[in-house]
Design an enzyme around this catalytic site. Structure first.
Site, PDB file in Angstrom:
ATOM      1  CG  ASP A  12       1.239 -30.133   3.946  1.00 59.89           C
ATOM      2  OD1 ASP A  12       0.805 -30.952   4.784  1.00 59.89           O
ATOM      3  OD2 ASP A  12       0.785 -28.972   3.813  1.00 59.89           O
ATOM      4  CG  ASP A  17      -1.086 -27.260   1.712  1.00 61.18           C
ATOM      5  OD1 ASP A  17      -1.878 -28.067   2.233  1.00 61.18           O
ATOM      6  OD2 ASP A  17      -0.050 -26.852   2.269  1.00 61.18           O
ATOM      7  CG  ASN A  41      -2.190 -32.013   4.008  1.00 59.63           C
ATOM      8  OD1 ASN A  41      -2.693 -32.110   5.118  1.00 59.63           O
ATOM      9  ND2 ASN A  41      -2.023 -30.851   3.407  1.00 59.63           N
ATOM     10  CB  THR A 127       0.607 -23.761   3.864  1.00 61.55           C
ATOM     11  OG1 THR A 127       1.167 -24.504   2.764  1.00 61.55           O
ATOM     12  CG2 THR A 127       0.553 -22.286   3.519  1.00 61.55           C
ATOM     13  CG  PHE A 168      -1.918 -32.355  10.180  1.00 60.44           C
ATOM     14  CD1 PHE A 168      -1.180 -31.874   9.107  1.00 60.44           C
ATOM     15  CD2 PHE A 168      -1.986 -33.729  10.367  1.00 60.44           C
ATOM     16  CE1 PHE A 168      -0.522 -32.732   8.242  1.00 60.44           C
ATOM     17  CE2 PHE A 168      -1.337 -34.606   9.511  1.00 60.44           C
ATOM     18  CZ  PHE A 168      -0.597 -34.105   8.444  1.00 60.44           C
ATOM     19  CG  ASN A 169       0.581 -27.772   9.098  1.00 58.93           C
ATOM     20  OD1 ASN A 169       0.506 -28.783   8.398  1.00 58.93           O
ATOM     21  ND2 ASN A 169       0.050 -26.617   8.731  1.00 58.93           N
ATOM     22  CG  HIS A 241      -7.012 -25.060   8.088  1.00 65.86           C
ATOM     23  ND1 HIS A 241      -7.633 -24.712   9.277  1.00 65.86           N
ATOM     24  CD2 HIS A 241      -7.496 -26.290   7.760  1.00 65.86           C
ATOM     25  CE1 HIS A 241      -8.448 -25.684   9.654  1.00 65.86           C
ATOM     26  NE2 HIS A 241      -8.388 -26.655   8.763  1.00 65.86           N
ATOM     27  CG  ASP A 242      -2.585 -24.617   4.331  1.00 62.87           C
ATOM     28  OD1 ASP A 242      -2.455 -25.732   3.785  1.00 62.87           O
ATOM     29  OD2 ASP A 242      -2.348 -24.429   5.539  1.00 62.87           O
TER      30      ASP A 242
END
Ligand code: RIB
Ligand code: CA
Length: 313
Positions: A12, A17, A41, A127, A168-169, A241-242
């Protein structure tokens, strides 16, 4: 070099990402069958545009499959306050997208690839919110056979970033995350407990500084725009993160964790979206098992990430 690993990336984009995609596009170890795009996102229209711009930036040709525009049940609540209204703040200099968009939706694309695959042949790197994969699993549970591993950035065993309990995800689509956990697919979860350690500090980004390539400039500009520091004491850069998902697939020596039962809370309330890790198998009935990664050699990861990004000319 061994045979490139077949992979589908569900994402996303989103600043982190974006760096995950650039890492993947620059890694010959991966045979990217397609990108399936999620809303998260920012809304789907923008995440598709952003994916196209990143494919253009990397100079690759990869099928792009737009996915579900909203979570399975919850209303979409974006993270535009972090990633910008476009989803790629700091990358405003990129030209309008040229990469084509497939007319095949992400869900049938996932089903097609996984049904055509040999058993355990395809890695799914996820992700963003897991809506596309969950929808595919609901429609065609048999696709699990074609999955080698599902490597997911999501969840938080300790502290969430969207709520105290939820990352969040997994909060964006907790039902999708729980469906993936229960699917029987070999699952590897990379939660905030690991990704908070992957802070893009000035020192770790040093190899990219002053490098006269569009990729290096764009990555540094997006990270500068990201701007956020981690929530750890003495944080000196935003957590990426991703890219940890792609990094774990490419370089498994860099990250460690343990297997345990996992579940995602789908009930409305303070724990909605929470990832539960049952390290001691005390849950009754037992929870589905996953590898939950919690430690990373962050300096080593950034050294290899920068090395890959520097291969772009
Ligand atoms: O919580 C971090 C995750 O949420 C990352 O995937 C980021 O891109 C956002 O989607
Ligand atoms: Ca993401």
């Amino acid at each position: 070099m061994s045979t490139p690993q077949k992979i589908i990336i569900d994402c996303d984009p989103g600043l982190d990402d974006a760096i995950a995609l650039l890492l993947a596009f620059g890694s010959p170890e991966l045979d990217i069958l397609g990108i399936t795009v999620a809303a998260g996102n920012v809304g789907l229209e923008r995440t598709v545009i952003n994916t196209r711009q990143l494919v253009d930036l990397a100079g690759v040709a990869v099928p792009i499959h737009p996915g579900c525009p909203a979570p399975l049940f919850r209303r979409l609540e974006t993270a535009a306050h972090i990633h910008g209204d476009s989803g790629l703040k700091g990358a405003e200099h990129l030209p309008p997208p040229r990469a084509p968009v497939s007319d095949e939706h992400a869900v049938p694309a996932l089903i097609r690839h996984l049904r055509a695959a040999a058993p355990g042949q395809i890695i799914l790197a996820c992700t963003g919110p897991l809506t596309n994969l969950a929808a595919a699993l609901i429609q065609a549970p048999d696709i699990v056979t074609g999955i080698a591993r599902v490597v997911v950035m999501g969840g938080a065993v300790a502290q969430g970033n969207a709520t105290p309990a939820a990352e969040f995800n997994f909060l964006t689509d907790p039902h999708a995350a729980e469906i993936v956990c229960r699917s029987g697919a070999p699952l590897e979860i990379i939660p905030l407990d690991l990704t908070w350690q992957a802070e893009a500090s000035p020192a770790r980004l040093g190899p990219l500084r002053g490098v006269d390539t569009e990729v290096a400039r764009t990555v540094l500009s997006m990270i500068a725009a990201y701007g956020r520091k981690g929530r750890h004491i003495n944080s000196d850069g935003p957590p990426l993160h991703d890219p940890c998902v792609i990094g774990h697939i490419l370089w498994p020596d860099l990250m460690q964790g343990q297997r345990g039962g996992v579940s995602v809370d789908v009930l409305p309330g303070p724990n909605e979206g929470r990832l539960t890790a049952d390290w001691w198998s005390v849950a009754k009935p037992p929870l589905p098992q996953a590898l939950v990664l919690t430690e990373i050699d962050a300096d080593g990861f950034f050294a290899r990430l920068c090395d890959r990004l520097l291969r772009y000319k």
